[in-house]
Scaffold this motif. Structure first.
Motif, PDB file in Angstrom:
ATOM      1  N   MET A  79       0.762  -1.066  -0.184  1.00 41.55           N
ATOM      2  CA  MET A  79      -0.096  -0.025   0.305  1.00 41.55           C
ATOM      3  C   MET A  79       0.838   1.341  -0.005  1.00 41.55           C
ATOM      4  N   LEU A  80       1.863   1.239   1.027  1.00 41.56           N
ATOM      5  CA  LEU A  80       2.569   2.336   0.929  1.00 41.56           C
ATOM      6  C   LEU A  80       3.387   2.539  -0.355  1.00 41.56           C
ATOM      7  N   ALA A  81       4.196   1.483  -0.780  1.00 42.17           N
ATOM      8  CA  ALA A  81       4.867   1.375  -2.081  1.00 42.17           C
ATOM      9  C   ALA A  81       3.956   2.102  -3.247  1.00 42.17           C
ATOM     10  N   HIS A  82       2.644   1.718  -3.342  1.00 41.48           N
ATOM     11  CA  HIS A  82       1.588   2.212  -4.243  1.00 41.48           C
ATOM     12  C   HIS A  82       1.645   3.770  -4.132  1.00 41.48           C
ATOM     13  N   LYS A  83       1.523   4.207  -2.780  1.00 43.26           N
ATOM     14  CA  LYS A  83       1.396   5.713  -2.696  1.00 43.26           C
ATOM     15  C   LYS A  83       2.612   6.452  -2.903  1.00 43.26           C
ATOM     16  N   ILE A  84       3.775   5.777  -2.532  1.00 44.65           N
ATOM     17  CA  ILE A  84       5.015   6.598  -2.969  1.00 44.65           C
ATOM     18  C   ILE A  84       5.059   6.785  -4.413  1.00 44.65           C
ATOM     19  N   GLN A  85       4.718   6.008  -5.214  1.00 44.69           N
ATOM     20  CA  GLN A  85       4.574   6.113  -6.885  1.00 44.69           C
ATOM     21  C   GLN A  85       3.496   6.939  -7.195  1.00 44.69           C
ATOM     22  N   LYS A  86       2.392   6.744  -6.794  1.00 47.41           N
ATOM     23  CA  LYS A  86       1.248   7.238  -7.427  1.00 47.41           C
ATOM     24  C   LYS A  86       0.612   8.702  -6.693  1.00 47.41           C
ATOM     25  N   GLY A  87       1.020   8.720  -5.317  1.00 46.06           N
ATOM     26  CA  GLY A  87       0.682   9.729  -4.653  1.00 46.06           C
ATOM     27  C   GLY A  87      -0.578   9.519  -3.749  1.00 46.06           C
ATOM     28  N   GLY A  88      -0.965  10.237  -3.235  1.00 40.25           N
ATOM     29  CA  GLY A  88      -2.308  10.190  -2.047  1.00 40.25           C
ATOM     30  C   GLY A  88      -2.625  11.517  -1.582  1.00 40.25           C
ATOM     31  N   ALA A  89      -3.704  11.375  -0.957  1.00 40.05           N
ATOM     32  CA  ALA A  89      -4.404  12.549  -0.175  1.00 40.05           C
ATOM     33  C   ALA A  89      -5.401  12.016   0.949  1.00 40.05           C
ATOM     34  N   GLY A  90      -5.428  12.736   2.020  1.00 36.75           N
ATOM     35  CA  GLY A  90      -6.737  12.801   2.942  1.00 36.75           C
ATOM     36  C   GLY A  90      -6.182  11.883   4.110  1.00 36.75           C
ATOM     37  N   VAL A  91      -5.215  10.984   4.025  1.00 37.05           N
ATOM     38  CA  VAL A  91      -4.797  10.168   5.211  1.00 37.05           C
ATOM     39  C   VAL A  91      -4.080  11.070   6.505  1.00 37.05           C
ATOM     40  N   TRP A  92      -3.206  11.947   6.091  1.00 36.33           N
ATOM     41  CA  TRP A  92      -2.524  12.765   7.105  1.00 36.33           C
ATOM     42  C   TRP A  92      -2.948  13.949   6.989  1.00 36.33           C
ATOM     43  N   GLY A  93      -3.940  14.488   6.536  1.00 39.75           N
ATOM     44  CA  GLY A  93      -4.119  16.037   6.490  1.00 39.75           C
ATOM     45  C   GLY A  93      -4.851  16.396   4.928  1.00 39.75           C
ATOM     46  N   ALA A  94      -4.762  17.627   4.767  1.00 40.01           N
ATOM     47  CA  ALA A  94      -5.331  18.265   3.669  1.00 40.01           C
ATOM     48  C   ALA A  94      -4.126  18.460   2.547  1.00 40.01           C
ATOM     49  N   VAL A  95      -2.852  18.335   2.924  1.00 40.83           N
ATOM     50  CA  VAL A  95      -1.748  18.281   1.960  1.00 40.83           C
ATOM     51  C   VAL A  95      -1.748  17.025   1.391  1.00 40.83           C
ATOM     52  N   PRO A  96      -1.804  17.094  -0.152  1.00 42.49           N
ATOM     53  CA  PRO A  96      -1.531  15.768  -0.787  1.00 42.49           C
ATOM     54  C   PRO A  96      -0.208  15.446  -0.878  1.00 42.49           C
ATOM     55  N   MET A  97       0.134  14.123  -1.265  1.00 42.05           N
ATOM     56  CA  MET A  97       1.424  13.686  -1.415  1.00 42.05           C
ATOM     57  C   MET A  97       1.461  13.568  -2.935  1.00 42.05           C
ATOM     58  N   PRO A  98       2.375  14.274  -3.826  1.00 37.92           N
ATOM     59  CA  PRO A  98       2.631  14.124  -5.073  1.00 37.92           C
ATOM     60  C   PRO A  98       3.030  12.821  -5.457  1.00 37.92           C
ATOM     61  N   ALA A  99       2.916  12.390  -6.701  1.00 35.67           N
ATOM     62  CA  ALA A  99       3.239  11.144  -7.354  1.00 35.67           C
ATOM     63  C   ALA A  99       4.506  11.391  -7.544  1.00 35.67           C
ATOM     64  N   ASN A 100       5.374  10.053  -7.480  1.00 31.18           N
ATOM     65  CA  ASN A 100       6.845  10.135  -7.732  1.00 31.18           C
ATOM     66  C   ASN A 100       7.329   9.152  -8.848  1.00 31.18           C
ATOM     67  N   PRO A 101       6.841   9.576  -9.959  1.00 31.68           N
ATOM     68  CA  PRO A 101       7.374   8.465 -11.006  1.00 31.68           C
ATOM     69  C   PRO A 101       8.670   8.212 -11.257  1.00 31.68           C
ATOM     70  N   GLN A 102       9.609   8.898 -10.730  1.00 35.42           N
ATOM     71  CA  GLN A 102      10.952   8.465 -10.699  1.00 35.42           C
ATOM     72  C   GLN A 102      11.289   7.419  -9.840  1.00 35.42           C
ATOM     73  N   VAL A 103      10.452   7.078  -9.194  1.00 33.24           N
ATOM     74  CA  VAL A 103      10.828   5.733  -8.172  1.00 33.24           C
ATOM     75  C   VAL A 103      10.011   4.425  -8.784  1.00 33.24           C
ATOM     76  N   ASN A 104      10.944   3.635  -9.144  1.00 29.74           N
ATOM     77  CA  ASN A 104      10.480   2.248  -9.691  1.00 29.74           C
ATOM     78  C   ASN A 104       9.949   1.402  -8.706  1.00 29.74           C
ATOM     79  N   ASP A 105       9.167   0.390  -9.087  1.00 37.58           N
ATOM     80  CA  ASP A 105       8.322  -0.770  -8.056  1.00 37.58           C
ATOM     81  C   ASP A 105       9.369  -1.408  -6.938  1.00 37.58           C
ATOM     82  N   ALA A 106      10.617  -1.424  -7.396  1.00 36.00           N
ATOM     83  CA  ALA A 106      11.521  -2.153  -6.376  1.00 36.00           C
ATOM     84  C   ALA A 106      12.030  -1.130  -5.468  1.00 36.00           C
ATOM     85  N   GLU A 107      12.348   0.099  -5.791  1.00 33.47           N
ATOM     86  CA  GLU A 107      12.535   1.156  -4.911  1.00 33.47           C
ATOM     87  C   GLU A 107      11.680   1.522  -4.006  1.00 33.47           C
TER      88      GLU A 107
END
Length: 101
Positions: A61-89
Motif C-alpha cells: 500500500m505504501l509503495a503504491h502511494k510512494i509512486q502514485k501519490g495520495g491525499a486525505g490520510v494525514w491531512g489536507a496536503v496531498p502527497m504528489p506522485a513520484n514517477p522517478q521511483v520504480n517498483d523495487a525502490e
C-alpha cells in the motif's frame, strides 16, 4: 589490525541496509517533505511506521502511494506522485519506513 577491520565490517553490515535505504530516500527527494522523527510537509516516517505496524498489506500500500501519490490520510496536503521511483525502490522505501521505531 585484522580484528579492528572485522569489527568495522560487522558494524557496516548491520547498519548498511538502514543507511542504504535512508540514502535512497534522500536520492529520490523524499526527505524534502518527510523526516524520520518529525513532521515536515508530510508525516514523520516513525509516525507512519507506528500507524501501519502489524499491517501485512502496508508495504504494498505504501509503495503504491510512494509512486502514485495520495491525499486525505494525514491531512489536507496531498502527497504528489513520484514517477522517478520504480517498483523495487518503492517497496524498499516502504519496508524501510515500516522498520523505523
Amino acid at each position: 589490525m585484522k580484528r579492528a577491520l572485522l569489527i568495522v565490517a560487522a558494524a557496516a553490515a548491520v547498519a548498511g541496509p538502514a543507511l542504504a535505504d535512508e540514502a535512497l530516500a534522500k536520492a529520490k527527494n523524499c526527505m524534502a517533505c518527510h523526516a524520520v522523527d518529525k513532521k515536515l510537509v508530510g508525516p514523520a516516517y516513525k509516525d507512519i511506521a507506528k500507524k501501519y505496524a502489524g499491517d501485512a498489506k502496508a508495504v504494498d500500500m505504501l509503495a503504491h502511494k510512494i509512486q502514485k501519490g495520495g491525499a486525505g490520510v494525514w491531512g489536507a496536503v496531498p502527497m504528489p506522485a513520484n514517477p522517478q521511483v520504480n517498483d523495487a525502490e518503492a517497496k524498499k522505501l516502504a519496508a524501510w519506513v515500516l522498520s523505523l521505531k
